[in-house]
Scaffold this motif. Structure first.
Motif, PDB file in Angstrom:
ATOM      1  N   LEU A 194       0.869  -1.186   0.000  1.00 60.05           N
ATOM      2  CA  LEU A 194       0.000   0.000   0.000  1.00 60.05           C
ATOM      3  C   LEU A 194       0.902   1.231   0.000  1.00 60.05           C
ATOM      4  O   LEU A 194       1.668   1.457   0.931  1.00 60.05           O
ATOM      5  N   LEU A 195       0.814   2.015  -1.048  1.00 57.32           N
ATOM      6  CA  LEU A 195       1.726   3.132  -1.269  1.00 57.32           C
ATOM      7  C   LEU A 195       1.076   4.459  -0.910  1.00 57.32           C
ATOM      8  O   LEU A 195      -0.089   4.703  -1.199  1.00 57.32           O
ATOM      9  N   ILE A 196       1.861   5.325  -0.254  1.00 55.12           N
ATOM     10  CA  ILE A 196       1.474   6.706   0.002  1.00 55.12           C
ATOM     11  C   ILE A 196       2.423   7.597  -0.798  1.00 55.12           C
ATOM     12  O   ILE A 196       3.640   7.422  -0.747  1.00 55.12           O
ATOM     13  N   ARG A 197       1.861   8.562  -1.525  1.00 54.42           N
ATOM     14  CA  ARG A 197       2.705   9.473  -2.295  1.00 54.42           C
ATOM     15  C   ARG A 197       1.888  10.742  -2.603  1.00 54.42           C
ATOM     16  O   ARG A 197       0.684  10.790  -2.322  1.00 54.42           O
ATOM     17  N   PRO A 198       2.503  11.768  -3.197  1.00 53.51           N
ATOM     18  CA  PRO A 198       1.723  12.952  -3.571  1.00 53.51           C
ATOM     19  C   PRO A 198       0.662  12.606  -4.611  1.00 53.51           C
ATOM     20  O   PRO A 198       0.876  11.750  -5.472  1.00 53.51           O
ATOM     21  N   ALA A 199      -0.462  13.316  -4.525  1.00 46.21           N
ATOM     22  CA  ALA A 199      -1.492  13.138  -5.545  1.00 46.21           C
ATOM     23  C   ALA A 199      -0.934  13.565  -6.894  1.00 46.21           C
ATOM     24  O   ALA A 199      -1.039  12.845  -7.889  1.00 46.21           O
TER      25      ALA A 199
END
Length: 453
Positions: free
Chosen positions: A329-334
């Motif tokens: 599950l990746l979190i990054r800038p929109a």
């Protein structure tokens, strides 16, 4: 997390052949520099003494994003009558190639919305965007999380972009359709790939024209193939040294999972889904509820709201293998925003960018059309005033608490992604067994990675 070496963007057409340079749109004379203490509103009072300036601003998105952005632009121009901002907006399809060609031909807009995973290649090829930290009187970056900026926006010790919002991989379901088919899912549940297959079977048993998931080969490559690999190995799909981070057996198993998803009709048949030019927005079965769920990003929620209604969207867990070594599950800038280095009106472009991110009235207009705002005071204000979509907040909270290993540059490279996407298409159209396609894919990846090293 350190993603400064995230993937290399495959630069198509003229960009691949020519040098990459930023560019302003037009030959207008730059506006006189204001003091660092002069606010945007004050600037508007003295606009009559300033020369006319035209800026071009390019972005992609859905209609909700377009209208909110146009409204924010109108507010800025009302405050600054000497400034005209020309909006260049549309869908995502073809956007990357268009911007790359414009950068190569020195015709790029003055403010550009970009994908975060495109930035490493731009940074590796040269100094093409202005260094935002060099303009503290014009661009206030104090409200951004420093670690988030360092991870996604700082390259070669230079801040060349700003994140529009925080984005998380997630999955959504049509709540009414879920109830119709007797699917009772909580975000607290741990769902495996087998659970998804069983839910797909349950939908098909009740209505052969309905399917659990709408997807396309690219989404399937990201969520199923790359997700399965990362969950199995616990490591990067492609190593930092541009070697493959998995073996053929793992890849074959991932393709076998894709085959099962199509064969057991968890996914809408590719012959049907391929008739539409995007995964959600033109397929009528999404709006009708015959396609129940999809993988996506937090930033997709505003688009889905217009299709099935904000109250009808349910965030559900993405599938994770039993005994998985990573959630994938990746979190990054929109997205990120940048200004090309050769922009002729840098000061005015910076003033607009500062307004875009830090002005409270602009923040109320833009809300979460680019996911949860990145600037602390704007995010807090939007939360207190109920501007943020509750499902957007849920996906970010869930993403933060369940996030996996941050994806490195080689794994997010667009050429690598294209190899996986083409492989998924072959599986979906039964143009080879999982083992045969895995053999071919391993060879193609080796070829691509050898050129990228």
């Amino acid at each position: 997390m350190n993603l400064k070496n995230m993937g290399a963007l495959f630069l198509a057409g003229a960009l691949a052949a020519g040098s990459l340079t930023g560019c302003s749109g037009g030959n207008q004379t730059a506006a006189p520099k204001e003091s660092g203490n002069e606010t945007t509103a004050q600037a508007g009072k003295t606009a009559g003494k300033q020369e006319k300036v035209t800026l071009r601003f390019a972005w992609w998105g859905d209609e909700g994003r377009h209208q909110a952005t146009l409204k924010a632009i109108e507010l800025y121009m009302d405050r600054n009558p000497n400034v005209t901002i020309e909006a260049e907006y549309g869908g995502f399809d073809g956007y990357q190639q268009k911007i790359s060609t414009q950068l190569a031909g020195q015709t790029a807009p003055d403010i550009i919305q970009l994908n975060a995973n495109w930035m490493p290649d731009y940074a590796n090829k040269g100094d093409f965007f202005i260094h935002l930290q060099d303009y503290p009187d014009l661009m206030d970056v104090s409200g951004f999380d420093e670690e988030f900026l360092n991870s996604f926006c700082v390259f070669n010790d230079q801040l060349i972009a700003l994140p529009t919002g925080m984005n998380a991989r997630t999955a959504y379901m049509n709540k009414a359709s879920a109830e119709k088919f007797g699917l009772d899912i909580s975000l607290d549940d741990k769902l495996t790939w087998e659970d998804y297959i069983e839910m797909g079977k349950k939908v098909q048993e009740q209505d052969p024209n309905s399917y659990l998931l709408v997807t396309d080969p690219r989404l399937t490559a990201i969520y199923v193939v790359k997700g399965y690999i990362q969950q199995t190995t616990g490591e990067q799909v492609i190593n930092d040294d541009y070697t493959i981070g998995f073996d053929k057996e793992v890849l074959t198993d991932a393709f076998d999972l894709v085959q099962r998803m199509y064969d057991e009709k968890v996914f809408e048949p590719i012959q049907d889904s391929a008739a539409f030019n995007d995964v959600f927005y033109t397929n009528p079965k999404v709006a009708s509820g015959e396609l129940l769920a999809s993988f996506g990003w937090t930033s997709n929620i505003s688009e889905l709201n217009g299709l099935i209604g904000a109250d009808n969207i349910q965030v559900i867990p993405i599938p994770v293998l039993d005994n998985a070594k990573d959630t994938a599950l990746l979190i990054r800038p929109a997205q990120v925003m940048s200004i090309p280095a050769s922009c002729e009106n840098k000061e005015e472009a910076l003033k607009f960018l500062n307004f875009f991110f830090n002005d409270e009235e602009a923040g109320k207009i833009l809300g979460d059309v680019r996911s949860i705002p990145s600037v602390d005071k704007i995010r807090t204000m939007c939360e207190e005033e109920g501007i943020l979509d509750s499902n957007s907040v849920i996906t970010i909270d869930y993403g933060i608490s369940h996030s996996g290993k941050a994806e490195n540059g080689p794994s997010s490279n667009t050429e690598v992604e294209a190899v996986f996407t083409n492989a998924v298409e072959k599986i979906a159209y039964h143009k080879g067994t999982p083992g045969e396609v895995a053999d071919e894919t391993m060879k193609l990846l080796e070829d691509v990675l050898n050129t990228l090293k």
